[in-house]
Motif scaffolding. Structure first.
Motif, short mmCIF file in Angstrom:
data_model
loop_
_atom_site.label_atom_id
_atom_site.label_comp_id
_atom_site.label_asym_id
_atom_site.label_seq_id
_atom_site.Cartn_x
_atom_site.Cartn_y
_atom_site.Cartn_z
N LEU A 5 0.89 -1.16 0.01
CA LEU A 5 0.18 -0.01 -0.11
C LEU A 5 0.81 1.17 0.11
O LEU A 5 1.62 1.51 0.56
N SER A 22 -1.67 2.02 4.81
CA SER A 22 -0.69 0.96 4.92
C SER A 22 -0.55 0.52 6.40
O SER A 22 -0.43 1.21 7.35
N ALA A 45 -5.87 -4.07 2.52
CA ALA A 45 -5.97 -2.78 2.92
C ALA A 45 -6.12 -2.75 4.61
O ALA A 45 -6.55 -1.95 5.27
N GLN A 71 -3.16 -4.70 -1.46
CA GLN A 71 -3.90 -3.78 -1.67
C GLN A 71 -5.32 -4.17 -2.32
O GLN A 71 -6.26 -3.25 -2.44
N THR A 175 -4.03 1.41 -5.32
CA THR A 175 -3.37 2.64 -4.86
C THR A 175 -2.82 3.47 -6.18
O THR A 175 -2.79 4.64 -6.08
#
Length: 326
Positions: A5, A22, A45, A71, A175
């Motif tokens: 992330l 993150s 996440a 992510q 992201t």
């Protein structure tokens, strides 16, 4: 595992706006004395980890564990396919896509959330005001083919009578798409929480959310390799018991959960309250109704070409592993 992330410098502007999602991917190794086994818990996440850390439901667990954070579902299931994680959590369609991709998994638990935790978002000043306005436009879908956002987009297009051939669809991991959306390089983005909520907090406008399209069901999967190991199988059952307790705690303590989520993710409390209020927190054994609902998604996805083949949901579900009362 490396933290996926917000790892690139190009994303720093988004981070400065309060989108620091993150969490350390590997986390700290926790165990009781002489643990029987170690589980690698796959997460997206930081959502599952934050639930457990807020509820403290893993405190004193009779197994060691560490977190592996991703992510989106696509890289998470790549890790499960390579036996790098023992468990994974994802929405309905990503689980089916992973099964099509020969990930050796079994669905072992259901998580229940809200369908408005994802949607199609556009820029605040966008001339797009309805799904029908997407004709001739490009829509970014996160995270990859077979995501819940793809299912959401295709369902919205069908509802609006817009042929998919009239919309250009591109797949970008969350992201990267977040940074592009923040810099106004993306006009329309099909995305899920927490990225969805953050985009809206930063001025994005909802074109269509997931209500009436998505099932709002998520699932915990365990790798077949892990289930074949008696020690790991027993630890996974313990993990699922604690998942149920964590969900019960979150539903009973919504503000405490939001505050803890905000602290753990470094997101503003306003965003945290929205995300946690519609997150998939309630955990339960897989029911017959869950299998039927997921099979409907599988059948429609195969019929419409979202998935290349039909998945037999019952064949990838283990309803005997976890027997916690629903």
């Amino acid at each position: 595992m490396t933290d996926l992330l917000f790892s690139k410098a190009s994303r720093r502007s988004w981070l400065k706006q309060g989108a620091a999602l993150s969490l350390a991917a590997t986390g700290s190794l926790r165990a009781w004395a002489q643990p029987q086994t170690t589980l690698i818990l796959g997460d997206q996440a930081g959502g599952l980890r934050s639930l457990f850390e807020a509820s403290k439901a893993l405190d004193g667990a009779p197994f060691a564990y560490r977190w592996a954070n991703f992510q989106g579902a696509a890289p998470l299931f790549e890790a499960q396919r390579s036996a790098a994680v023992d468990t994974a959590m994802a929405g309905d369609l990503p689980v089916l896509a992973a099964a099509v991709g020969k990930t050796p998994l079994k669905i072992v638990a259901t998580r229940v959330g809200k369908a408005d935790s994802l949607g199609i978002v556009v820029q605040p000043g966008s001339p797009l005001h309805s799904v029908s306005d997407l004709r001739g436009k490009t829509v970014i879908v996160s995270s990859a083919r077979g995501s819940i956002s793809q299912y959401q987009l295709y369902g919205a297009l069908e509802e609006a009578g817009v042929p998919r051939s009239e919309v250009t669809v591109k797949f970008v991991l969350p992201t990267d798409a977040a940074a592009a959306f923040a810099s106004k390089q993306i006009d329309a983005w099909a995305i899920f929480d927490p990225y969805y909520a953050i985009a809206l907090q930063q001025g994005g406008r909802i074109l269509r959310d997931g209500r009436g399209i998505n099932t709002a069901l998520g699932f915990i999967t365990a790798s077949e390799h892990s289930l074949a190991d008696p020690a790991k199988r027993a630890a996974i059952v313990q993990f699922l018991d604690r998942l149920g307790r964590a969900g019960d705690w979150a539903l009973a303590n919504p503000e405490a959960y939001a505050q803890a989520y905000s602290q753990l993710t470094r997101l503003p409390i306003e965003s945290a309250r929205i995300i946690t209020s519609r997150a998939s927190v309630a955990g339960r054994p897989v029911s017959e109704a869950d299998i039927v609902a997921l099979q409907a998604v599988a059948d429609r996805s195969a019929r419409e070409g979202i998935l290349p083949v039909r998945v037999d949901v019952r064949a990838i579900t283990d309803t005997q592993l976890w027997k916690r009362p629903a």
